[in-house]
Write an enzyme that holds these catalytic residues in place. Structure first.
Site, PDB file in Angstrom:
ATOM      1  N   ARG A   1      -9.354  -0.160   4.238  1.00  0.00           N
ATOM      2  CA  ARG A   1      -8.321   0.889   3.449  1.00  0.00           C
ATOM      3  C   ARG A   1      -6.871   0.218   2.949  1.00  0.00           C
ATOM      4  NH1 ARG A   1      -7.322   5.702   6.620  1.00  0.00           N
ATOM      5  NH2 ARG A   1      -5.530   5.856   5.379  1.00  0.00           N
TER       6      ARG A   1
ATOM      7  N   CYS B   1      -5.467   8.333   8.831  1.00  0.00           N
ATOM      8  CA  CYS B   1      -6.078   7.220  10.241  1.00  0.00           C
ATOM      9  C   CYS B   1      -5.568   8.541  11.261  1.00  0.00           C
ATOM     10  CB  CYS B   1      -4.808   5.896   9.803  1.00  0.00           C
ATOM     11  SG  CYS B   1      -5.904   4.672   9.342  1.00  0.00           S
TER      12      CYS B   1
ATOM     13  N   ARG C   1      -4.170  10.189   3.726  1.00  0.00           N
ATOM     14  CA  ARG C   1      -2.553  10.824   4.429  1.00  0.00           C
ATOM     15  C   ARG C   1      -2.413  11.112   3.200  1.00  0.00           C
ATOM     16  NH1 ARG C   1      -0.423  13.803   8.182  1.00  0.00           N
ATOM     17  NH2 ARG C   1       1.267  13.325   8.059  1.00  0.00           N
TER      18      ARG C   1
ATOM     19  N   ASP D   1       3.275   0.254  12.111  1.00  0.00           N
ATOM     20  CA  ASP D   1       2.253  -0.732  11.796  1.00  0.00           C
ATOM     21  C   ASP D   1       1.731  -1.507  11.554  1.00  0.00           C
ATOM     22  OD1 ASP D   1       1.256   1.756  10.244  1.00  0.00           O
ATOM     23  OD2 ASP D   1       2.063   1.281   8.873  1.00  0.00           O
TER      24      ASP D   1
ATOM     25  N   LYS E   1       0.612  -0.915   0.217  1.00  0.00           N
ATOM     26  CA  LYS E   1       0.263  -0.188  -0.098  1.00  0.00           C
ATOM     27  C   LYS E   1       0.851   1.145   0.318  1.00  0.00           C
ATOM     28  CE  LYS E   1      -1.684   1.204   4.029  1.00  0.00           C
ATOM     29  NZ  LYS E   1      -1.906   3.158   4.109  1.00  0.00           N
ATOM     30  N   ASN E   2       1.733   0.988   0.845  1.00  0.00           N
ATOM     31  CA  ASN E   2       2.631   3.238   1.234  1.00  0.00           C
ATOM     32  C   ASN E   2       3.290   2.443   0.123  1.00  0.00           C
ATOM     33  OD1 ASN E   2       1.163   2.998   3.446  1.00  0.00           O
ATOM     34  ND2 ASN E   2       2.969   2.615   4.631  1.00  0.00           N
TER      35      ASN E   2
ATOM     36  N   ARG F   1      -0.788  14.324  13.717  1.00  0.00           N
ATOM     37  CA  ARG F   1      -0.066  14.332  12.803  1.00  0.00           C
ATOM     38  C   ARG F   1       0.659  15.380  11.037  1.00  0.00           C
ATOM     39  NH1 ARG F   1      -2.204   8.581   9.755  1.00  0.00           N
ATOM     40  NH2 ARG F   1       0.211   8.534   8.991  1.00  0.00           N
ATOM     41  N   PRO F   2       1.087  16.268  11.686  1.00  0.00           N
ATOM     42  CA  PRO F   2       1.338  17.337  11.023  1.00  0.00           C
ATOM     43  C   PRO F   2       2.321  16.987   9.814  1.00  0.00           C
ATOM     44  CG  PRO F   2       3.348  17.343  13.089  1.00  0.00           C
ATOM     45  CD  PRO F   2       1.978  16.090  13.300  1.00  0.00           C
ATOM     46  N   ILE F   3       2.809  18.452   9.011  1.00  0.00           N
ATOM     47  CA  ILE F   3       3.369  18.550   7.853  1.00  0.00           C
ATOM     48  C   ILE F   3       4.582  19.115   8.027  1.00  0.00           C
ATOM     49  CG2 ILE F   3       1.887  16.407   6.915  1.00  0.00           C
ATOM     50  CD1 ILE F   3       1.535  19.372   4.823  1.00  0.00           C
ATOM     51  N   ASP F   4       5.304  19.561   9.191  1.00  0.00           N
ATOM     52  CA  ASP F   4       5.930  21.019   9.317  1.00  0.00           C
ATOM     53  C   ASP F   4       7.679  20.080   8.356  1.00  0.00           C
ATOM     54  OD1 ASP F   4       5.646  19.212  11.459  1.00  0.00           O
ATOM     55  OD2 ASP F   4       7.200  19.965  12.536  1.00  0.00           O
TER      56      ASP F   4
HETATM   57  C1  UD1 Z   1       4.218   7.187   7.116  1.00  0.00           C
HETATM   58  C2  UD1 Z   1       3.139   5.661   6.626  1.00  0.00           C
HETATM   59  C3  UD1 Z   1       2.504   4.823   7.907  1.00  0.00           C
HETATM   60  C4  UD1 Z   1       3.235   4.140   8.746  1.00  0.00           C
HETATM   61  C5  UD1 Z   1       4.540   5.623   9.186  1.00  0.00           C
HETATM   62  C6  UD1 Z   1       5.665   4.875   9.626  1.00  0.00           C
HETATM   63  C7  UD1 Z   1       2.511   6.300   4.403  1.00  0.00           C
HETATM   64  C8  UD1 Z   1       1.345   6.738   3.830  1.00  0.00           C
HETATM   65  N1  UD1 Z   1       2.504   5.962   6.026  1.00  0.00           N
HETATM   66  O1  UD1 Z   1       3.445   7.541   7.558  1.00  0.00           O
HETATM   67  O2  UD1 Z   1       1.682   3.647   7.324  1.00  0.00           O
HETATM   68  O3  UD1 Z   1       2.587   4.124  10.185  1.00  0.00           O
HETATM   69  O4  UD1 Z   1       4.902   6.166   7.342  1.00  0.00           O
HETATM   70  O5  UD1 Z   1       5.984   3.444   9.431  1.00  0.00           O
HETATM   71  O6  UD1 Z   1       3.421   5.874   3.560  1.00  0.00           O
HETATM   72  N2  UD1 Z   1       5.890  14.216  11.678  1.00  0.00           N
HETATM   73  C9  UD1 Z   1       6.062  15.594  12.630  1.00  0.00           C
HETATM   74  N3  UD1 Z   1       6.438  15.925  11.065  1.00  0.00           N
HETATM   75  C10 UD1 Z   1       5.498  16.077  10.477  1.00  0.00           C
HETATM   76  C11 UD1 Z   1       6.063  14.724   9.581  1.00  0.00           C
HETATM   77  C12 UD1 Z   1       5.476  13.610  10.483  1.00  0.00           C
HETATM   78  O7  UD1 Z   1       6.438  16.008  13.573  1.00  0.00           O
HETATM   79  O8  UD1 Z   1       6.004  16.683   9.409  1.00  0.00           O
HETATM   80  C13 UD1 Z   1       5.595  12.546  13.017  1.00  0.00           C
HETATM   81  C14 UD1 Z   1       3.931  12.378  13.158  1.00  0.00           C
HETATM   82  O9  UD1 Z   1       3.452  13.162  13.247  1.00  0.00           O
HETATM   83  C15 UD1 Z   1       5.032  11.041  13.839  1.00  0.00           C
HETATM   84  C16 UD1 Z   1       6.206  10.359  12.829  1.00  0.00           C
HETATM   85  O10 UD1 Z   1       6.715  11.909  12.824  1.00  0.00           O
HETATM   86  O11 UD1 Z   1       5.519  11.102  15.377  1.00  0.00           O
HETATM   87  C17 UD1 Z   1       6.377   9.785  11.865  1.00  0.00           C
HETATM   88  O12 UD1 Z   1       5.539  10.466  10.954  1.00  0.00           O
HETATM   89  P1  UD1 Z   1       6.053  10.133   9.025  1.00  0.00           P
HETATM   90  O13 UD1 Z   1       7.244   8.951   9.327  1.00  0.00           O
HETATM   91  O14 UD1 Z   1       6.199  11.611   8.047  1.00  0.00           O
HETATM   92  O15 UD1 Z   1       4.853   8.926   9.154  1.00  0.00           O
HETATM   93  P2  UD1 Z   1       3.864   9.189   7.217  1.00  0.00           P
HETATM   94  O16 UD1 Z   1       4.315   9.422   6.039  1.00  0.00           O
HETATM   95  O17 UD1 Z   1       2.843   9.654   8.461  1.00  0.00           O
END
Ligand code: UD1
Length: 436
Positions: free
Chosen positions: A402, A122, A98, A310, A27-28, A127-130
């Site tokens: 999903r 989910c 997401r 996961d 999926k990812n 879950r920020p994207i900073d």
């Molecule tokens: C991806 C996977 C998800 C998996 C996760 C960790 C996809 C579509 N999803 O999610 O299934 O559980 O990796 O292996 O591939 N964070 C921040 N700021 C940011 C980005 C992340 O603070 O800009 C934090 C998140 O809140 C979280 C941690 O960093 O606590 C890890 O997040 P991240 O590795 O980015 O996971 P995703 O890409 O959301």
């Protein structure tokens, strides 16, 4: 008074799983590859594409934005984004997935600008994207937040340079997408090493990109002017495979999990071995057997190659029935233990304190009505139900759809007594509104 149809999974537990199961595409990885098709105006043929709702949503988004999307057969799709609309991507399209945030990197990489609504997905805590945004800014983009949660980015020219993503899978993928056509060399430091990051790099390189070092914590991208189309098969799904492995062990079964990359499963296999199961590796399959009750173990989720977050809920279900006390620590997300209250309904003995759960294994769980709080929590409920005595009803199964293709059919193929059925339930919300 109003009645509504609810689809549930019914599991009559207690049957050890036996036989073979075939794992689909990851999926990812697939979600990242689909976004990657935006970077070329030529046709990409992608194979090993699973029939899961997250993928359907992403294909729908691409189609709505002007891509030609053609299902070639059950697991292959051809995509051409030549006439892609670089305008706004509204929340109606991004709210359910997401990975729609990858449109930011892909649109920026193709057009030099992007306007995309903050993604849904989910609920695993905040879950920020900073980190994604900071990465784009380091590539020279100007980012503004507009009304209706639209993130707007603009860049005269995407410039390669050093970027730092503090180990975020999504940020690593997004910066890669934005940088493959940049001028100059981009170096992503502290990059995520997950298998799907490597798969995206391989796909982009098959389209003519120059991405090196994926799978290590430093990824170097030499920007190229144009990408071309390609044929590419996505890797198998590490988490779907791990879920069937955990289900096999929890039910004291004997299951050959096929179409996997055993290397991707090492941390999962290691924990099953520690619990007393056996795991035999073949070229593209693993055989999991657990003739007796599993033993306790401690698990801390970590970035790859550590134990994946996961897989944490599926192991939470398994350890609820293991002998002894297990400690489960979640180090990636803030809010990933909500499913524990559902396990309590089945007789588990669990205490949660922040990001740590202490699980006293019980001899037997009992079937109950439970809810899937999110995708992997839903998988955990299914595993608990398969191993429990009596009937478990899992609701909110759209979450499970999903990320798992035909989970019921695959489990039935392993001998489980499981079915999906519509049930009529009374809509309490409607009643309350009438009373008000
Ligand atoms: C991806 C996977 C998800 C998996 C996760 C960790 C996809 C579509 N999803 O999610 O299934 O559980 O990796 O292996 O591939 N964070 C921040 N700021 C940011 C980005 C992340 O603070 O800009 C934090 C998140 O809140 C979280 C941690 O960093 O606590 C890890 O997040 P991240 O590795 O980015 O996971 P995703 O890409 O959301």
């Amino acid at each position: 008074m109003r009645w509504m149809n609810l689809e549930k999974i019914f599991i009559n537990g207690g049957t050890p799983l036996r036989g073979e199961v075939f794992v689909g595409g990851a999926k990812n990885a697939v979600l990242a590859l689909l976004a990657g098709t935006i970077l070329t105006k030529s046709t990409c043929r992608l194979e090993n594409i699973p029939n899961i709702s997250d993928v359907s949503i992403m294909l729908h988004i691409l189609h709505q934005l002007g891509a030609e999307v053609r299902r070639v057969d059950k697991y292959a799709v051809e995509i051409n984004t030549k006439y892609f609309d670089s305008g706004e991507v509204p929340y109606e399209l991004t709210r359910h997935c997401r990975a729609s945030c990858y449109l930011l990197g892909a649109l920026l990489g193709r057009f030099g600008h992007a306007r995309v609504a903050m993604p849904g997905g989910c609920d695993l805590g905040i879950r920020p994207i900073d980190l994604h945004i900071r990465g784009f800014e380091m590539l020279g983009a100007t980012v503004t937040f507009e009304k209706n949660a639209i993130i707007s980015m603009q860049s005269e020219q995407i410039l390669g340079g050093p970027t730092h993503v503090e180990y975020s899978v999504g940020a690593t993928i997004n910066v890669m997408l934005a940088a493959v056509r940049a001028s100059g060399v981009t170096v992503i430091e502290n990059a995520a090493k997950e298998p799907h990051v490597v798969d995206l790099a391989n796909f982009l390189n098959s389209c003519g990109a120059d991405v090196r070092g994926a799978g290590t914590d430093v990824i170097k991208i030499h920007g190229v002017k144009e990408l071309h189309g390609c044929e590419y098969a996505a890797i198998p799904d590490q988490i779907e495979a791990g879920t069937f492995m955990a289900a096999a062990a929890a039910t004291r079964g004997h299951v050959l999990v096929r179409n996997v990359i055993p290397k991707h499963l090492e941390s999962i296999s290691a924990k099953l071995l520690e619990c007393g199961a056996t795991v035999e590796e073949f070229d593209d399959a693993v055989l999991v057997c657990a003739p007796t009750r599993l033993q306790r173990c401690n698990i801390k989720t970590m970035p790859h190659p550590g134990f994946p977050t996961d897989m944490q809920p599926q192991f939470g279900a398994l350890l609820a029935m293991a002998q002894g006390t297990s400690i489960l620590s979640e180090s990636v997300f803030d809010n990933r233990f909500r499913y524990m209250e559902q396990l309590l309904r089945m007789g588990a003995q669990v205490k949660v304190d922040g990001k740590v759960a202490v699980i006293e294994g019980v001899e037997q769980l009992s079937g109950a009505q439970v809810k899937a709080y999110d995708l992997r929590a839903g998988a955990a409920m299914v595993i608990a139900g398969l191993a429990a005595q009596g009937v478990t009803e899992v609701e909110s199964i759209a979450y499970i759809d999903r990320g798992y293709e035909d989970i019921v059919g695959k489990l039935r193929g392993l001998g489980a007594d499981v079915a999906r059925r519509d049930v009529k339930e009374y809509d309490v919300g409607e009643d309350a509104r009438l009373a008000g």
